[in-house]
Write a protein that holds these residues in place. Structure first.
Motif, mmCIF file in Angstrom:
data_model
loop_
_atom_site.group_PDB
_atom_site.id
_atom_site.type_symbol
_atom_site.label_atom_id
_atom_site.label_comp_id
_atom_site.label_asym_id
_atom_site.label_seq_id
_atom_site.Cartn_x
_atom_site.Cartn_y
_atom_site.Cartn_z
ATOM 1 N N TYR A 39 0.845 -1.198 0.000
ATOM 2 C CA TYR A 39 0.000 0.000 0.000
ATOM 3 C C TYR A 39 0.880 1.248 0.000
ATOM 4 N N GLN A 40 0.378 2.308 -0.614
ATOM 5 C CA GLN A 40 1.025 3.609 -0.585
ATOM 6 C C GLN A 40 0.156 4.557 0.229
ATOM 7 N N ALA A 41 0.741 5.183 1.261
ATOM 8 C CA ALA A 41 -0.013 6.118 2.092
ATOM 9 C C ALA A 41 0.943 7.130 2.705
ATOM 10 N N ASN A 42 0.546 8.386 2.681
ATOM 11 C CA ASN A 42 1.345 9.450 3.289
ATOM 12 C C ASN A 42 2.778 9.474 2.761
ATOM 13 N N GLY A 43 2.936 9.140 1.479
ATOM 14 C CA GLY A 43 4.245 9.175 0.864
ATOM 15 C C GLY A 43 5.137 8.007 1.213
ATOM 16 N N ASN A 44 4.580 7.008 1.896
ATOM 17 C CA ASN A 44 5.358 5.835 2.297
ATOM 18 C C ASN A 44 4.773 4.553 1.713
ATOM 19 N N GLY A 55 -4.643 1.391 10.698
ATOM 20 C CA GLY A 55 -5.759 2.309 10.698
ATOM 21 C C GLY A 55 -6.264 2.377 9.265
ATOM 22 N N VAL A 56 -7.410 2.982 9.043
ATOM 23 C CA VAL A 56 -8.037 2.883 7.712
ATOM 24 C C VAL A 56 -7.341 3.692 6.621
ATOM 25 N N ASP A 57 -6.480 4.648 6.984
ATOM 26 C CA ASP A 57 -5.795 5.428 5.950
ATOM 27 C C ASP A 57 -4.762 4.605 5.190
ATOM 28 N N ILE A 58 -4.115 3.682 5.876
ATOM 29 C CA ILE A 58 -3.011 2.938 5.256
ATOM 30 C C ILE A 58 -3.492 2.098 4.074
ATOM 31 N N PRO A 59 -4.559 1.278 4.226
ATOM 32 C CA PRO A 59 -5.004 0.446 3.097
ATOM 33 C C PRO A 59 -6.125 1.078 2.283
ATOM 34 N N ALA A 60 -6.235 2.405 2.303
ATOM 35 C CA ALA A 60 -7.366 3.066 1.647
ATOM 36 C C ALA A 60 -7.326 2.954 0.119
ATOM 37 N N LYS A 61 -6.132 3.054 -0.460
ATOM 38 C CA LYS A 61 -6.016 3.054 -1.918
ATOM 39 C C LYS A 61 -5.655 1.663 -2.441
ATOM 40 N N GLU A 62 -5.980 1.431 -3.687
ATOM 41 C CA GLU A 62 -5.697 0.129 -4.305
ATOM 42 C C GLU A 62 -4.214 -0.199 -4.200
ATOM 43 N N GLN A 201 -11.949 2.611 14.683
ATOM 44 C CA GLN A 201 -12.440 3.098 15.957
ATOM 45 C C GLN A 201 -11.930 4.517 16.206
ATOM 46 N N THR A 202 -12.737 5.304 16.904
ATOM 47 C CA THR A 202 -12.429 6.723 17.049
ATOM 48 C C THR A 202 -11.092 6.976 17.733
ATOM 49 N N GLN A 203 -10.668 6.073 18.632
ATOM 50 C CA GLN A 203 -9.403 6.289 19.331
ATOM 51 C C GLN A 203 -8.195 5.809 18.538
ATOM 52 N N VAL A 204 -8.425 5.177 17.402
ATOM 53 C CA VAL A 204 -7.319 4.640 16.591
ATOM 54 C C VAL A 204 -6.931 5.651 15.514
ATOM 55 N N PRO A 205 -5.699 6.139 15.521
ATOM 56 C CA PRO A 205 -5.256 7.058 14.458
ATOM 57 C C PRO A 205 -5.404 6.381 13.096
ATOM 58 N N GLN A 206 -5.869 7.129 12.119
ATOM 59 C CA GLN A 206 -6.102 6.520 10.806
ATOM 60 C C GLN A 206 -4.813 6.101 10.124
ATOM 61 N N ASP A 207 -3.678 6.631 10.559
ATOM 62 C CA ASP A 207 -2.399 6.218 9.995
ATOM 63 C C ASP A 207 -1.667 5.249 10.916
ATOM 64 N N PHE A 208 -2.408 4.607 11.806
ATOM 65 C CA PHE A 208 -1.810 3.669 12.763
ATOM 66 C C PHE A 208 -1.306 2.414 12.054
ATOM 67 N N THR A 209 -0.156 1.930 12.477
ATOM 68 C CA THR A 209 0.352 0.648 11.998
ATOM 69 C C THR A 209 1.001 -0.097 13.156
ATOM 70 N N ALA A 210 0.896 -1.395 13.126
ATOM 71 C CA ALA A 210 1.568 -2.249 14.109
ATOM 72 C C ALA A 210 1.761 -3.609 13.489
ATOM 73 N N THR A 211 2.798 -4.287 13.914
ATOM 74 C CA THR A 211 3.062 -5.611 13.376
ATOM 75 C C THR A 211 2.192 -6.644 14.060
ATOM 76 N N ALA A 212 2.216 -7.842 13.527
ATOM 77 C CA ALA A 212 1.418 -8.938 14.061
ATOM 78 C C ALA A 212 1.648 -9.077 15.555
#
Length: 312
Positions: A39-44, A55-62, A201-212
């Motif tokens: 995925y491409q998000a926020n230039g990364n 968070g939902v921003d990371i996988p938003a685009k194809e 969820q409202t408390q989760v930043p949309q650009d949140f990422t974490a490993t398994a």
């Protein structure tokens, strides 16, 4: 003594775990055949690993999708096209997946590009998508959802099922995955697969990422990390699952209801808000339990044990 040596060697061997985990009860790519998803998000760039949390921003685009031709012989020697599928089994809520499956993406006629230096071969669209990509967007009061991306061999006998012609950008819910695979002659075993979790969820930043194995802000709540979740009763007889009886819980007849449970006209955004994010918490994969992984690799373990026993 010889048994001790043999057992020690076997424990050290890597186990071939299916994707997604077998205890999910959904179609699984055997021998840990990973689908490369970026995925491409926020230039990364974010290369998805099993059970990652987003968070939902990371996988938003194809995403860019590739098969790891250098790693798996079954893919390296295949020269045909692929069918790509992305589904959410946890809509509208993991505790009540009454819209299972949400169809987030359906692309046929994916051709394979030349192998890149990293050993992957990108899948390229050679036709318009049957159902365009829609990023995860589960309800804000829902635990993270799982998102599974499959690549199936599109063999010469593939035919698009007439019963599924009505699925489109505004009609995505109650996609009967086992039935689609059966009627299309794709078979119940994908060539490769990958899955992750996404949360809105409202408390989760949309650009949140974490490993398994990671945790969302506020905790992972009712996120499903093992098993298919609550059973879903289909309004019509579902297709027989290929791998386990629990697969039936994932089968539901296709309808045009919107994904988020809002008006049908906004179904694209609804499905997004319904397609819940199953945070990358590879905890789901790891929570699938080491016992399950050992069981999955039991065939290889037994074969190795027999070989070693013969040697000693």
């Amino acid at each position: 003594m010889t048994w001790t040596i043999a057992f020690s060697l076997l424990v050290a061997l890597p186990l071939a775990v299916a994707i997604p985990p077998p205890d999910f009860g959904f179609p699984e790519a055997p021998n840990h055949t990973e689908l490369s998803v970026t995925y491409q998000a926020n230039g990364n760039s974010f290369v998805v690993a099993e059970a990652d949390l987003f968070g939902v921003d990371i996988p938003a685009k194809e995403p860019t999708v590739a098969v790891e031709t250098a790693s798996y012989e079954s893919i390296a020697t295949y020269n045909g096209s692929y069918v790509l599928l992305m589904v959410d089994p946890d809509a509208r809520y993991p505790s009540s997946p009454n819209l299972r499956f949400i169809l987030h993406w359906l692309q046929t006629d994916m051709t394979v590009a030349a192998q890149s230096p990293d050993g992957t071969s990108q899948l390229v669209n050679s036709s318009a998508p049957r159902v365009p990509h829609l990023g995860p967007s589960p309800p804000t009061d829902s635990a993270a959802h799982r998102y599974i991306i499959y690549a199936f061999f599109q063999h010469a006998n593939f035919t698009f099922p007439q019963n599924f012609e009505d699925f489109n950008a505004t009609s995505r819910t109650n996609f009967n995955l086992p039935s689609f695979l059966d009627e299309s002659k794709l078979g119940q075993t994908p060539a490769a697969a990958m899955y992750y979790f996404a949360s809105n969820q409202t408390q989760v930043p949309q650009d949140f990422t974490a490993t398994a194995g990671g945790t969302y802000p506020g905790g992972n709540g009712g996120m499903i990390t093992a098993g298919p979740g609550p059973n879903i009763t289909s309004s019509t007889a579902p297709a027989a699952p290929s791998t386990s009886a629990s697969t039936t819980s994932s089968s539901v007849t296709s309808t045009s209801a919107s994904d988020s449970g809002t008006s049908a006209s906004g179904s694209a955004s609804q499905t997004a808000s319904e397609t819940g994010s199953t945070t990358r918490s590879a905890a789901s994969a790891s929570d699938t339990s080491d016992a399950v992984k050992l069981l999955v690799g039991s065939g290889g373990l037994v074969a190795g044990l027999i070989s070693l026993w013969n040697l000693v």
